[in-house]
Design a protein around this motif. Structure first.
Motif, mmCIF file in Angstrom:
data_model
loop_
_atom_site.group_PDB
_atom_site.id
_atom_site.type_symbol
_atom_site.label_atom_id
_atom_site.label_comp_id
_atom_site.label_asym_id
_atom_site.label_seq_id
_atom_site.Cartn_x
_atom_site.Cartn_y
_atom_site.Cartn_z
ATOM 1 N N GLY A 1 0.818 -1.206 0.000
ATOM 2 C CA GLY A 1 0.000 0.000 0.000
ATOM 3 C C GLY A 1 0.852 1.255 0.000
ATOM 4 N N ALA A 2 0.377 2.262 -0.698
ATOM 5 C CA ALA A 2 1.106 3.510 -0.873
ATOM 6 C C ALA A 2 0.680 4.521 0.193
ATOM 7 N N VAL A 3 1.124 4.306 1.428
ATOM 8 C CA VAL A 3 0.755 5.188 2.537
ATOM 9 C C VAL A 3 1.997 5.741 3.245
ATOM 10 N N HIS B 1 -8.116 28.927 1.189
ATOM 11 C CA HIS B 1 -8.167 27.474 0.994
ATOM 12 C C HIS B 1 -9.154 26.776 1.932
ATOM 13 N N ARG B 2 -9.873 27.522 2.712
ATOM 14 C CA ARG B 2 -10.765 26.902 3.701
ATOM 15 C C ARG B 2 -11.946 26.163 3.090
ATOM 16 N N HIS B 3 -12.163 26.322 1.807
ATOM 17 C CA HIS B 3 -13.315 25.672 1.159
ATOM 18 C C HIS B 3 -13.025 24.221 0.759
ATOM 19 N N TRP B 4 -11.824 23.730 1.021
ATOM 20 C CA TRP B 4 -11.512 22.327 0.749
ATOM 21 C C TRP B 4 -10.622 21.787 1.852
ATOM 22 N N LEU B 5 -10.552 20.460 1.933
ATOM 23 C CA LEU B 5 -9.678 19.829 2.927
ATOM 24 C C LEU B 5 -8.865 18.730 2.256
ATOM 25 N N TRP B 6 -7.782 18.370 2.927
ATOM 26 C CA TRP B 6 -6.925 17.275 2.480
ATOM 27 C C TRP B 6 -7.374 15.986 3.152
ATOM 28 N N ALA B 7 -7.453 14.914 2.409
ATOM 29 C CA ALA B 7 -7.617 13.576 2.986
ATOM 30 C C ALA B 7 -6.257 12.893 2.869
ATOM 31 N N SER B 8 -5.771 12.360 3.975
ATOM 32 C CA SER B 8 -4.469 11.678 3.942
ATOM 33 C C SER B 8 -4.537 10.380 4.728
ATOM 34 N N THR B 9 -3.526 9.574 4.531
ATOM 35 C CA THR B 9 -3.434 8.279 5.195
ATOM 36 C C THR B 9 -4.759 7.526 5.023
ATOM 37 N N VAL B 10 -5.227 7.553 3.777
ATOM 38 C CA VAL B 10 -6.456 6.861 3.394
ATOM 39 C C VAL B 10 -6.068 5.406 3.163
ATOM 40 N N MET B 11 -6.536 4.525 4.040
ATOM 41 C CA MET B 11 -6.107 3.128 3.917
ATOM 42 C C MET B 11 -7.174 2.162 4.407
ATOM 43 N N VAL B 12 -7.151 1.003 3.766
ATOM 44 C CA VAL B 12 -8.072 -0.083 4.074
ATOM 45 C C VAL B 12 -7.246 -1.348 4.246
ATOM 46 N N ARG C 1 0.178 7.781 -4.935
ATOM 47 C CA ARG C 1 1.394 7.341 -5.613
ATOM 48 C C ARG C 1 1.020 6.705 -6.947
ATOM 49 N N GLY C 2 1.582 7.221 -8.014
ATOM 50 C CA GLY C 2 1.331 6.658 -9.334
ATOM 51 C C GLY C 2 1.923 5.257 -9.457
ATOM 52 N N GLY C 3 1.447 4.542 -10.450
ATOM 53 C CA GLY C 3 1.996 3.226 -10.740
ATOM 54 C C GLY C 3 1.332 2.071 -10.015
ATOM 55 N N ASN C 4 0.339 2.364 -9.182
ATOM 56 C CA ASN C 4 -0.354 1.305 -8.440
ATOM 57 C C ASN C 4 -1.816 1.164 -8.841
ATOM 58 N N GLY C 5 -2.263 1.955 -9.785
ATOM 59 C CA GLY C 5 -3.656 1.909 -10.189
ATOM 60 C C GLY C 5 -4.583 2.713 -9.297
ATOM 61 N N LEU C 6 -4.019 3.449 -8.356
ATOM 62 C CA LEU C 6 -4.860 4.205 -7.420
ATOM 63 C C LEU C 6 -5.643 5.312 -8.110
ATOM 64 N N GLU C 7 -5.052 5.926 -9.139
ATOM 65 C CA GLU C 7 -5.768 6.986 -9.849
ATOM 66 C C GLU C 7 -7.069 6.444 -10.425
#
Length: 174
Positions: free
Chosen positions: A31-33, A86-97, A132-138
């Motif tokens: 996983g790309a985390v 920038h307050r009208h959007w947020l970052w999602a990070s460490t998205v993992m299952v 991270r590119g190359g893993n099909g996540l896009e």
């Protein structure tokens, strides 16, 4: 797949251990985390503490998905922007299952929980994340309604001879 998602759960030692264990398991499964295997739960302690500190300062929120036994099986941190333009959007990070749940709808369910949480926050109109590119996540994120809005070639170095693109994805919440 039956996960229960909680926004802003109480951060107990058990929850922190569950997140660290999940993070290591996801990393070790490719996983790309933020890590390259091998990874132990102890290896991710510093990054988790940084996320938790951001939460305690009111700059981040946490979504946790637990299975029927209460085990942490999914997470996403929502980082709020403090700059006025920038307050009208947020970052999602460490998205993992958890790797054992991938391909069963858990990722889509987690992103739905992220979007529901973001919609509940005053003024938040979009979610931004990187992968991270190359893993099909896009392709996965695209199938969930995100669009690619930026790409930095070879910005991520996972090995001496393995560079990946850093891909920015965007999801309007309207």
């Amino acid at each position: 797949m039956d996960l229960r998602f909680d926004l802003d759960p109480a951060v107990t030692p058990e929850l922190a251990d569950g997140i660290r264990t999940l993070w290591a398991e996801v990393s070790n499964a490719g996983g790309a985390v933020g890590y390259v295997p091998p990874v132990t739960p102890e290896d991710v302690r510093g990054d988790l503490l940084a996320h938790l500190a951001s939460m305690s300062e009111g700059h981040a929120r946490l979504i946790v998905g637990r299975d029927g036994q209460g085990r942490v099986r999914a997470t996403a941190f929502l980082h709020l922007n403090t700059h006025r333009i920038h307050r009208h959007w947020l970052w999602a990070s460490t998205v993992m299952v958890h790797p054992g749940l991938q391909g069963q709808g858990a990722g889509r369910a987690l992103l739905t929980a992220v979007e529901e949480a973001a919609r509940s926050m005053d003024g938040v109109e979009a979610v931004r994340l990187t992968c991270r590119g190359g893993n099909g996540l896009e392709d996965f994120y695209r199938a969930c309604g995100y669009k690619e809005v930026g790409r930095v070639p070879s910005a991520i170095k996972v090995a001496d001879d393995d560079y990946r693109d850093d891909v920015t994805m965007w999801r309007e919440l309207a």
